[in-house]
Design an enzyme around this catalytic site. Structure first.
Site, PDB file in Angstrom:
ATOM      1  CB  CYS A  43      -0.965   0.006   1.185  1.00 45.80           C
ATOM      2  SG  CYS A  43      -2.073  -1.403   1.198  1.00 45.80           S
ATOM      3  CE1 TYR A  72       9.950 -10.775  -3.026  1.00 44.97           C
ATOM      4  CE2 TYR A  72       8.314 -12.500  -2.855  1.00 44.97           C
ATOM      5  CZ  TYR A  72       8.876 -11.336  -2.377  1.00 44.97           C
ATOM      6  OH  TYR A  72       8.375 -10.756  -1.249  1.00 44.97           O
TER       7      TYR A  72
END
Length: 97
Positions: A43, A72
């Site tokens: 966010c 990742y």
């Protein structure tokens, strides 16, 4: 895949991250024929994968796969940042023939 793992990716160059949508069970709320923005869980303004992209349809429960995302791994993840429960494990595979 958030923040530090995307430094050299398309988003840092003001491009949208290439992606595909794997349709889920179709039971969730959906958006069709409208631009959508795909974001991560942090966010923050930098945690955006694609802005105002066209999709035929995307729904809660669909899987979004990103290309050109690089590796990742859990050991470089910001997994404790949001204090979410730890994953037991998850694997998504797509075979190209």
């Amino acid at each position: 895949m958030t923040g530090s793992t995307r430094r050299a990716g398309p988003v840092t160059k003001q491009h949208n991250q290439p992606f595909d949508i794997l349709t889920g069970d179709d039971d969730g709320p959906a958006v069709a024929d409208e631009p959508v923005t795909l974001v991560g869980q942090l966010c923050t303004p930098k945690d955006v994968f694609a802005r105002a992209v066209s999709t035929d349809r995307i729904a809660v429960g669909d899987l979004v796969t990103f290309y050109m995302a690089g590796a990742y791994a859990w050991n470089i993840s910001h997994h404790d940042l949001l204090m979410h429960p730890k994953l037991l494990g998850q694997l998504a595979a797509h075979h190209i023939t």
